[in-house]
Design a protein around this motif. Structure first.
Motif, short mmCIF file in Angstrom:
data_model
loop_
_atom_site.label_atom_id
_atom_site.label_comp_id
_atom_site.label_asym_id
_atom_site.label_seq_id
_atom_site.Cartn_x
_atom_site.Cartn_y
_atom_site.Cartn_z
N GLN A 202 144.03 60.14 73.26
CA GLN A 202 144.64 59.37 74.35
C GLN A 202 143.58 58.98 75.38
OE1 GLN A 202 147.72 61.42 76.54
NE2 GLN A 202 148.38 59.55 77.56
N ALA A 203 142.66 59.87 75.68
CA ALA A 203 141.57 59.56 76.62
C ALA A 203 140.72 58.41 76.08
CB ALA A 203 140.70 60.80 76.86
N GLN A 204 140.41 58.43 74.79
CA GLN A 204 139.63 57.34 74.18
C GLN A 204 140.38 56.02 74.28
OE1 GLN A 204 138.45 59.39 70.29
NE2 GLN A 204 137.01 57.68 70.45
N THR A 205 141.67 56.05 73.99
CA THR A 205 142.49 54.83 74.04
C THR A 205 142.54 54.27 75.46
OG1 THR A 205 143.82 55.55 72.17
CG2 THR A 205 144.81 53.90 73.62
N ILE A 206 142.79 55.14 76.43
CA ILE A 206 142.85 54.69 77.83
C ILE A 206 141.50 54.13 78.26
CG2 ILE A 206 143.08 55.49 80.23
CD1 ILE A 206 145.29 57.41 79.17
N ALA A 207 140.43 54.80 77.90
CA ALA A 207 139.09 54.32 78.26
C ALA A 207 138.82 52.95 77.64
CB ALA A 207 138.02 55.33 77.83
N THR A 208 139.15 52.80 76.37
CA THR A 208 138.94 51.53 75.68
C THR A 208 139.76 50.41 76.34
OG1 THR A 208 138.47 52.67 73.61
CG2 THR A 208 139.12 50.35 73.44
N HIS A 209 141.01 50.70 76.66
CA HIS A 209 141.87 49.71 77.31
C HIS A 209 141.38 49.38 78.71
CE1 HIS A 209 145.52 50.67 74.49
NE2 HIS A 209 144.55 50.00 73.89
N THR A 210 140.85 50.36 79.41
CA THR A 210 140.34 50.12 80.76
C THR A 210 139.09 49.25 80.71
OG1 THR A 210 141.29 52.22 81.51
CG2 THR A 210 139.63 51.20 82.93
N LEU A 211 138.22 49.49 79.75
CA LEU A 211 137.04 48.63 79.58
C LEU A 211 137.49 47.18 79.33
CD1 LEU A 211 134.90 50.99 77.32
CD2 LEU A 211 134.26 50.19 79.61
N ALA A 212 138.44 47.00 78.44
CA ALA A 212 138.95 45.66 78.14
C ALA A 212 139.63 45.05 79.37
CB ALA A 212 139.91 45.71 76.97
N LEU A 213 140.36 45.87 80.11
CA LEU A 213 141.05 45.40 81.31
C LEU A 213 140.06 44.77 82.29
CD1 LEU A 213 143.63 45.35 83.20
CD2 LEU A 213 142.73 47.50 84.10
N PHE A 214 138.98 45.47 82.54
CA PHE A 214 138.00 44.94 83.50
C PHE A 214 137.30 43.71 82.96
CE2 PHE A 214 138.84 48.41 86.21
CZ PHE A 214 138.46 47.96 87.46
N HIS A 215 136.88 43.75 81.71
CA HIS A 215 136.12 42.63 81.16
C HIS A 215 136.99 41.42 80.86
CE1 HIS A 215 132.29 44.61 81.11
NE2 HIS A 215 132.91 45.70 80.71
N ASP A 216 138.23 41.64 80.45
CA ASP A 216 139.08 40.52 80.04
C ASP A 216 140.09 40.09 81.11
OD1 ASP A 216 137.78 40.74 77.61
OD2 ASP A 216 139.38 41.91 76.68
N ALA A 217 140.41 40.97 82.04
CA ALA A 217 141.46 40.62 83.02
C ALA A 217 140.96 40.65 84.46
CB ALA A 217 142.65 41.56 82.85
N VAL A 218 140.42 41.76 84.90
CA VAL A 218 140.07 41.89 86.32
C VAL A 218 139.02 40.86 86.73
CG1 VAL A 218 139.07 43.41 88.08
CG2 VAL A 218 140.74 44.32 86.44
N TYR A 219 137.91 40.79 86.01
CA TYR A 219 136.87 39.82 86.37
C TYR A 219 137.39 38.39 86.29
CZ TYR A 219 133.31 43.51 86.33
OH TYR A 219 132.57 44.62 86.60
N GLU A 220 138.17 38.11 85.26
CA GLU A 220 138.73 36.76 85.08
C GLU A 220 139.71 36.44 86.21
OE1 GLU A 220 138.76 33.15 83.29
OE2 GLU A 220 137.55 34.85 82.65
N HIS A 221 140.52 37.42 86.57
CA HIS A 221 141.48 37.24 87.67
C HIS A 221 140.75 36.95 88.98
CE1 HIS A 221 145.02 37.94 90.15
NE2 HIS A 221 144.31 38.81 90.86
N HIS A 222 139.72 37.73 89.26
CA HIS A 222 138.94 37.50 90.48
C HIS A 222 138.32 36.10 90.46
CE1 HIS A 222 138.27 42.08 91.33
NE2 HIS A 222 139.54 41.72 91.41
N ALA A 223 137.78 35.70 89.32
CA ALA A 223 137.17 34.38 89.21
C ALA A 223 138.21 33.27 89.40
CB ALA A 223 136.48 34.22 87.85
N ASP A 224 139.38 33.44 88.82
CA ASP A 224 140.45 32.45 89.01
C ASP A 224 140.81 32.30 90.48
OD1 ASP A 224 140.71 31.85 86.32
OD2 ASP A 224 142.51 33.08 86.02
#
Length: 183
Positions: free
Chosen positions: A46-68
């Motif tokens: 579960q820790a691995q899954t959450i970490a992987t999803h959090t990495l994707a969240l920042f790279h695919d959503a958070v940075y993109e959201h801020h840029a938008d």
């Protein structure tokens, strides 16, 4: 029940038997720890899954959201705000929100290497205080934006329907894959 004759002989020591008993205690103790292994494996997965999803969240959503927000939403609101108090208020909020973006991104950059290690099941100590700070800062940022900036953006951009439509089109074009080839 018959007893072994040597057990009653004078001078007989039970030390060898005590060793067997102590060995059983050690084995049982380790087996009790072993019983926890499946739950720990599930937690590690579960820790691995959450970490992987959090990495994707920042790279695919958070940075993109801020840029938008910084490339499309904020400029649209600033262009459409009425001169004077409304424009000054909008500009102050845009400065604050942009500074919060950079702060959140800086907090993430400090945590990212440890999160990558967790995602790869490598042993690492993840700073709980830093994680809580990032989550707390993002929650406050989102709350401020939802309660103050987005209602202002709605007011400012709804005055002229074309402004809201232009923002929608701009965001759509920004996220549409560009064709490869020559005309």
């Amino acid at each position: 029940m018959k007893t072994h004759p040597a057990a009653h002989e004078p001078g007989h020591s039970s030390a060898p038997l005590t060793g067997f008993s102590q060995c059983h205690l050690g084995i049982l103790s380790q087996l009790q720890a072993f019983e926890e292994l499946p739950a720990l494996q599930a937690a590690a997965a579960q820790a691995q899954t959450i970490a992987t999803h959090t990495l994707a969240l920042f790279h695919d959503a958070v940075y993109e959201h801020h840029a938008d927000e910084e490339r499309e939403l904020f400029p649209a609101v600033l262009r459409s705000a009425r001169r004077g108090e409304e424009a000054d208020f909008a500009e102050a909020m845009v400065r604050r929100l942009t500074a919060e973006h950079r702060h959140i991104e800086a907090l993430w950059k400090k945590l990212e290497p440890a999160v990558k290690a967790v995602a790869k099941a490598r042993p690492v100590e993840l700073d709980l205080g830093a994680v809580e700070e990032l989550v707390r800062n993002y929650a406050a940022h989102a709350r401020f934006e939802e309660e103050h900036f987005l209602p202002l953006a709605e007011t400012v951009l709804r005055r002229n329907g074309n402004h809201m439509e232009a923002l929608g089109l701009s965001l759509h074009l920004r996220h549409t894959p560009q064709p490869i080839g020559h005309i």
